[in-house]
Structure formats: C-alpha cells, structure tokens
Design a protein around this motif. Structure first.
Motif, mmCIF file in Angstrom:
data_model
loop_
_atom_site.group_PDB
_atom_site.id
_atom_site.type_symbol
_atom_site.label_atom_id
_atom_site.label_comp_id
_atom_site.label_asym_id
_atom_site.label_seq_id
_atom_site.Cartn_x
_atom_site.Cartn_y
_atom_site.Cartn_z
ATOM 1 N N GLY A 20 0.812 -1.208 0.000
ATOM 2 C CA GLY A 20 0.000 0.000 0.000
ATOM 3 C C GLY A 20 0.849 1.262 0.000
ATOM 4 N N GLU A 21 0.202 2.391 -0.055
ATOM 5 C CA GLU A 21 0.916 3.670 -0.151
ATOM 6 C C GLU A 21 1.358 4.218 1.203
ATOM 7 O OE1 GLU A 21 -1.225 6.574 -2.353
ATOM 8 O OE2 GLU A 21 -1.325 5.377 -4.183
ATOM 9 N N GLU A 22 0.590 3.945 2.224
ATOM 10 C CA GLU A 22 0.809 4.610 3.514
ATOM 11 C C GLU A 22 2.228 4.448 4.069
ATOM 12 O OE1 GLU A 22 -1.063 4.654 8.040
ATOM 13 O OE2 GLU A 22 -2.121 3.661 6.393
ATOM 14 N N PRO A 23 2.821 3.237 4.063
ATOM 15 C CA PRO A 23 4.143 3.091 4.688
ATOM 16 C C PRO A 23 5.263 3.860 3.983
ATOM 17 C CG PRO A 23 3.050 0.970 4.487
ATOM 18 C CD PRO A 23 2.277 1.938 3.655
ATOM 19 N N VAL A 24 5.131 4.073 2.658
ATOM 20 C CA VAL A 24 6.221 4.710 1.925
ATOM 21 C C VAL A 24 5.890 6.108 1.403
ATOM 22 C CG1 VAL A 24 7.296 2.551 1.241
ATOM 23 C CG2 VAL A 24 5.510 3.503 -0.186
ATOM 24 N N LYS A 25 4.634 6.543 1.555
ATOM 25 C CA LYS A 25 4.246 7.862 1.066
ATOM 26 C C LYS A 25 5.062 8.994 1.694
ATOM 27 C CE LYS A 25 0.208 10.677 -0.067
ATOM 28 N NZ LYS A 25 0.798 11.961 0.320
ATOM 29 N N PRO A 26 5.352 8.954 3.009
ATOM 30 C CA PRO A 26 6.167 10.038 3.585
ATOM 31 C C PRO A 26 7.537 10.158 2.927
ATOM 32 C CG PRO A 26 5.133 8.754 5.315
ATOM 33 C CD PRO A 26 4.889 8.010 4.038
ATOM 34 N N ILE A 27 8.118 9.040 2.538
ATOM 35 C CA ILE A 27 9.429 9.059 1.869
ATOM 36 C C ILE A 27 9.324 9.755 0.531
ATOM 37 C CG2 ILE A 27 11.232 7.607 0.852
ATOM 38 C CD1 ILE A 27 10.409 5.441 2.879
ATOM 39 N N LEU A 28 8.340 9.354 -0.268
ATOM 40 C CA LEU A 28 8.224 9.903 -1.619
ATOM 41 C C LEU A 28 7.775 11.362 -1.611
ATOM 42 C CD1 LEU A 28 6.775 6.849 -3.563
ATOM 43 C CD2 LEU A 28 9.136 7.632 -3.384
ATOM 44 N N ASP A 29 6.966 11.749 -0.635
ATOM 45 C CA ASP A 29 6.569 13.154 -0.530
ATOM 46 C C ASP A 29 7.786 14.042 -0.268
ATOM 47 O OD1 ASP A 29 3.948 12.531 -0.979
ATOM 48 O OD2 ASP A 29 3.314 12.688 1.118
ATOM 49 N N LYS A 30 8.633 13.614 0.665
ATOM 50 C CA LYS A 30 9.842 14.390 0.983
ATOM 51 C C LYS A 30 10.819 14.385 -0.187
ATOM 52 C CE LYS A 30 9.509 13.480 5.941
ATOM 53 N NZ LYS A 30 10.077 12.732 7.091
ATOM 54 N N PHE A 31 10.929 13.239 -0.846
ATOM 55 C CA PHE A 31 11.864 13.131 -1.968
ATOM 56 C C PHE A 31 11.407 13.991 -3.145
ATOM 57 C CE2 PHE A 31 14.001 10.599 -5.440
ATOM 58 C CZ PHE A 31 15.291 10.923 -5.066
ATOM 59 N N GLU A 32 10.112 14.114 -3.324
ATOM 60 C CA GLU A 32 9.591 14.951 -4.407
ATOM 61 C C GLU A 32 10.009 16.402 -4.199
ATOM 62 O OE1 GLU A 32 5.296 16.467 -6.163
ATOM 63 O OE2 GLU A 32 5.445 14.438 -5.344
ATOM 64 N N HIS A 33 9.952 16.887 -2.977
ATOM 65 C CA HIS A 33 10.383 18.261 -2.697
ATOM 66 C C HIS A 33 11.855 18.448 -3.041
ATOM 67 C CE1 HIS A 33 6.677 19.701 -0.977
ATOM 68 N NE2 HIS A 33 6.632 18.691 -0.135
ATOM 69 N N LEU A 34 12.648 17.441 -2.770
ATOM 70 C CA LEU A 34 14.076 17.507 -3.083
ATOM 71 C C LEU A 34 14.291 17.532 -4.601
ATOM 72 C CD1 LEU A 34 16.873 15.454 -1.404
ATOM 73 C CD2 LEU A 34 16.670 15.396 -3.874
ATOM 74 N N LEU A 35 13.519 16.721 -5.325
ATOM 75 C CA LEU A 35 13.679 16.631 -6.782
ATOM 76 C C LEU A 35 13.271 17.911 -7.501
ATOM 77 C CD1 LEU A 35 12.319 13.027 -7.504
ATOM 78 C CD2 LEU A 35 14.704 13.770 -7.459
ATOM 79 N N ILE A 36 12.338 18.655 -6.911
ATOM 80 C CA ILE A 36 11.855 19.883 -7.555
ATOM 81 C C ILE A 36 12.993 20.862 -7.822
ATOM 82 C CG2 ILE A 36 10.486 21.980 -7.122
ATOM 83 C CD1 ILE A 36 8.368 20.141 -5.826
ATOM 84 N N HIS A 37 13.962 20.902 -6.919
ATOM 85 C CA HIS A 37 15.071 21.847 -7.068
ATOM 86 C C HIS A 37 15.892 21.566 -8.322
ATOM 87 C CE1 HIS A 37 14.409 23.738 -3.220
ATOM 88 N NE2 HIS A 37 14.348 22.561 -2.650
ATOM 89 N N ARG A 38 15.947 20.311 -8.738
ATOM 90 C CA ARG A 38 16.733 19.982 -9.930
ATOM 91 C C ARG A 38 15.881 19.830 -11.189
ATOM 92 N NH1 ARG A 38 20.457 14.570 -11.137
ATOM 93 N NH2 ARG A 38 20.694 14.995 -13.362
ATOM 94 N N PHE A 39 14.702 19.197 -11.026
ATOM 95 C CA PHE A 39 13.920 18.822 -12.205
ATOM 96 C C PHE A 39 12.693 19.700 -12.453
ATOM 97 C CE2 PHE A 39 16.022 14.876 -10.814
ATOM 98 C CZ PHE A 39 16.652 14.495 -11.992
ATOM 99 N N GLY A 40 12.325 20.528 -11.483
ATOM 100 C CA GLY A 40 11.091 21.298 -11.624
ATOM 101 C C GLY A 40 9.900 20.485 -11.137
ATOM 102 N N THR A 41 8.797 21.186 -10.875
ATOM 103 C CA THR A 41 7.628 20.557 -10.261
ATOM 104 C C THR A 41 7.025 19.461 -11.119
ATOM 105 O OG1 THR A 41 7.115 22.618 -9.105
ATOM 106 C CG2 THR A 41 5.350 20.984 -9.272
#
Length: 212
Positions: A20-41
């Motif tokens: 399911g999504e719940e156990p790993v969603k916090p990881i991917l949410d935080k990682f998405e913020h990090l990726l925005i700086h390089r790749f854009g939203t």
C-alpha cells in the motif's frame, strides 16, 4: 545431490503492491520536494509517480540521479519506520514444506527489505537471507551473490534453481550462470527468454524439482 533453491521475494513470495501507499508515502513526498530543485515541479511529480511502479535503481539510472539524490533517498528510507501489513501468496505454504535447502536473495534498501522479511515471517523459512542493497558502494548484484553461493556451497549449477519473477534481475543472472531458472508469473507476465521453466502457482514447482 539435492536441489538448492534460491528465491526472490518481491512479487514472487508476496505481492509488492499489497504494501500500500501509507508506509512509503512520507518518503516519496519528501523526496519529491528535493527533486523539484533539480527537475522542476512537473518532472519531479512524474519521477515520483514512476517510483511507485519501478525499482529505485532503474529510475535513478533513467533520470541520472547524482550522489546527493541517491544518498538522500537512502537516508529517507532508513529513517522511516515501517508498520507493514503483508502476507505471502497463499500457495507459499507449499514452498514451506519443500525439503530442499532454500535461501532468499532480494534486492532493495536493507531497512525496507528487512521490514518486509520480518513481517512476512521469512527468517524461519530460509536457511540464509541475502539483501542486494542497491546503494551499497561494494554492490555485487544478484549475479555476484549467486556466484558466491555456488563457491560457498561447492555446488554444481545444474542442481541450483532460481525462483523469481524479474526477467532483468534474478532470471537473467541465473540464466547467464547456467542455473535452472523458474519464472513465477503470478500476474500473467510474458514468459522471459531467460526462463527455463514458467509457473503461475507454486504447486507447479513440485514436478519440476522431481525431474532430477
């Protein structure tokens, strides 16, 4: 000599999506913020969407993640606590009753893979467990682990069976080493060119092992 069985875990012993999504969603949410700086939203969202479907190392290679992005993802994975509710496929009970020596070789991040192993209760089902950590700087991949097992056990390749679902990972590695490869196609996957045998249920494993 008895057969020696090497099992994959994800989508072989249990359905990965069942986490399911719940156990790993916090990881991917935080990682998405990090990726925005390089790749854009927009592209960051696209990358994270693919991380729900494909292994991290495949996506990291596709989008050319740098050392910082790799290490930060690993940090997020290792800091997260996992309360998983997962069960093996129902027919895994047939595997439990096999008399052959069995080991588990799984690829992923050590903490997350260990959480899966613990919640699935696999420590008592396998003689040994190996984790191919995708960010290990000394990573030897599954093929290297298979080679080491052959050396440690002093066993001939024709007595070794690789049981897994991934054509580009354990099946390819095993095939290239001359091992018997059994593709587990729980979801109707196309038969791989690297599969010596093709099964959809573990009951089909029994007659294969009875041949030799």
């Amino acid at each position: 000599m008895n057969e020696f069985l090497i099992f994959d875990m994800d989508d072989t012993i249990f359905e990965t999506k069942s986490i399911g999504e719940e156990p790993v969603k916090p990881i991917l949410d935080k990682f998405e913020h990090l990726l925005i700086h390089r790749f854009g939203t927009e592209l960051a969202k696209e990358i994270v969407a693919k991380l729900w479907k494909y292994p991290f190392d495949v996506i990291a290679d596709t989008y050319k993640f740098d050392e910082y992005q790799n290490s930060e993802f690993a940090r997020l994975v290792n800091e997260n606590e996992y309360n998983l509710k997962v069960q093996p496929f129902e027919d895994f009970n047939l595997v439990k009753n096999l008399k052959q020596e069995k080991v588990l070789v799984t690829t992923g991040f050590s903490k997350l893979q260990n959480a899966k192993i613990q919640h699935l209760g696999l420590e008592k089902e396998f003689n040994k467990i190996y984790i191919d950590d995708i960010l290990d700087p000394k990573r030897i991949f599954k093929k290297g682990i298979f080679k080491n097992i052959l050396l440690d056990k002093n066993i001939k390749p024709e007595f070794v069976y690789i049981v897994g679902d991934n054509p580009h990972s354990e099946l390819k590695a095993g095939f290239e080493l001359g091992l018997n490869t059994i593709q587990v196609a729980k979801f109707g996957q196309k038969r791989s060119e690297y599969a010596n045998y093709y099964i959809s249920n573990f009951k089909e494993l029994i007659p294969i092992l009875a041949v030799k």
